[in-house]
Enzyme design. Structure first.
Site, PDB file in Angstrom:
ATOM      1  N   HIS A 255      58.618  18.427  27.405  1.00  0.00           N
ATOM      2  CA  HIS A 255      59.547  17.711  26.537  1.00  0.00           C
ATOM      3  C   HIS A 255      60.078  18.613  25.419  1.00  0.00           C
ATOM      4  O   HIS A 255      59.464  19.614  25.043  1.00  0.00           O
ATOM      5  CB  HIS A 255      58.874  16.484  25.922  1.00  0.00           C
ATOM      6  CG  HIS A 255      57.713  16.825  25.025  1.00  0.00           C
ATOM      7  ND1 HIS A 255      57.871  17.272  23.732  1.00  0.00           N
ATOM      8  CD2 HIS A 255      56.391  16.812  25.255  1.00  0.00           C
ATOM      9  CE1 HIS A 255      56.690  17.504  23.189  1.00  0.00           C
ATOM     10  NE2 HIS A 255      55.761  17.239  24.094  1.00  0.00           N
TER      11      HIS A 255
ATOM     12  N   GLU B  27      50.078  13.257  28.529  1.00  0.00           N
ATOM     13  CA  GLU B  27      49.344  14.257  27.754  1.00  0.00           C
ATOM     14  C   GLU B  27      47.880  13.834  27.624  1.00  0.00           C
ATOM     15  O   GLU B  27      47.496  12.736  28.061  1.00  0.00           O
ATOM     16  CB  GLU B  27      50.017  14.400  26.381  1.00  0.00           C
ATOM     17  CG  GLU B  27      49.440  15.469  25.470  1.00  0.00           C
ATOM     18  CD  GLU B  27      49.482  16.875  26.057  1.00  0.00           C
ATOM     19  OE1 GLU B  27      48.728  17.109  27.042  1.00  0.00           O
ATOM     20  OE2 GLU B  27      50.225  17.723  25.547  1.00  0.00           O
TER      21      GLU B  27
END
Length: 283
Positions: free
Chosen positions: A23, A135
């Site tokens: 990201h 994550e």
């Protein structure tokens, strides 16, 4: 010419091309670099992209368009957190959304305090949210997702059907997921990709997930390749990988192979003919 053990051949139907993307810059990246303890801040819950992060998205979008990658990708898989979904739709989504169009937008205007226009779901691949590529789970509020109900209002055209729970039941406030667990989850996720029919897949995910997963795969590689795999991703970095099936996970039929001998005819290779002749002579 001497034979080399440094190359390998695999049937193309046992390979996929995956495009791994971290990201773009999130507000947690900025605050965490100033003070690591900021990752514990509830103010960073489900962190969104910064204005700089959106500029990084624009640059990557320009790159994938110019190099032709935007037209190759058949599916975009995205971690269901705000920063990854903003990155994914910004890079691989359609153009600006126009009111009156029958298709739902990928992202509504201003989603996640972005001050960005709505993004169309036309002329782009489908988007699928998958929890397995999130994550590290736990402790850090920035890694806790919002409800799927909320996400559906912000990203109407992303497919959330694989996510079982509306609220985030995977994140807990007092236990941080171990690195080994992240790597194992990542390898299981890569195996799951073989259940998909698409051959060119983009995955928009996170630094820790990529680092620990790729380092696990690097253990079986030449040190030079392992070093390349094991490097941390920059924000909004894209790397292309060839995923090779060395088992029977990817047993789909090749689409471009041709069986030959149509029309049928005599075609015994000379080396086999010599062997057959020798065998007949010994009878």
């Amino acid at each position: 010419m001497e034979a080399s053990a440094s190359t390998a051949l695999y049937p193309v139907h046992r390979c996929k091309t995956i495009y791994l993307v971290r990201h773009a810059q999130g507000i947690h990246n900025v605050e965490g670099e100033k003070d690591h303890s900021a990752y514990m801040s509830p103010a960073l819950l489900d962190a969104q992209l910064t204005p700089l992060g959106w500029s990084q998205v624009d640059c990557l979008r320009e790159h994938v368009t110019k190099c032709g990658l935007a037209k190759k990708v058949e599916l975009v898989i995205v971690s269901p957190l705000l920063r990854t979904m903003q990155t994914a739709v910004g890079v691989f989504g359609g153009g600006n959304y126009a009111d009156g169009v029958s298709a739902s937008p990928l992202m509504v205007e201003g989603a996640g305090h972005s001050e960005r226009p709505a993004i169309s779901s036309l002329n782009c691949p489908p988007f699928l949210a998958v929890e397995a590529c999130r994550e590290h789970l736990g402790v850090h509020p920035c890694d806790k997702r919002s409800s799927i109900t909320k996400y559906r209002t912000l990203f109407p055209a992303i497919d959330f059907s694989l996510i079982e729970n509306d609220e985030d039941v995977l994140w807990v406030p007092d236990v941080r997921e171990a690195n080994e667990s992240v790597a194992a989850r990542g390898m299981k996720f890569i195996d799951w990709l073989w259940t998909r029919e698409e051959k060119e897949i983009a995955i928009v995910t996170h630094s820790g997930f990529l680092f620990h997963t790729l380092n696990m795969y690097g253990k079986e590689c030449h040190p030079t390749v392992a070093e390349e795999l094991g490097k941390h991703f920059n924000n909004c970095e894209l790397r292309s990988m060839v995923l090779v099936d060395r088992s029977m996970l990817g047993s789909d039929t090749p689409t471009c192979n041709f069986p030959g001998k149509i029309p049928a005819g005599l075609d015994l290779p000379s080396d086999l003919a010599d062997k057959k002749h020798a065998e007949n002579g010994q009878v």
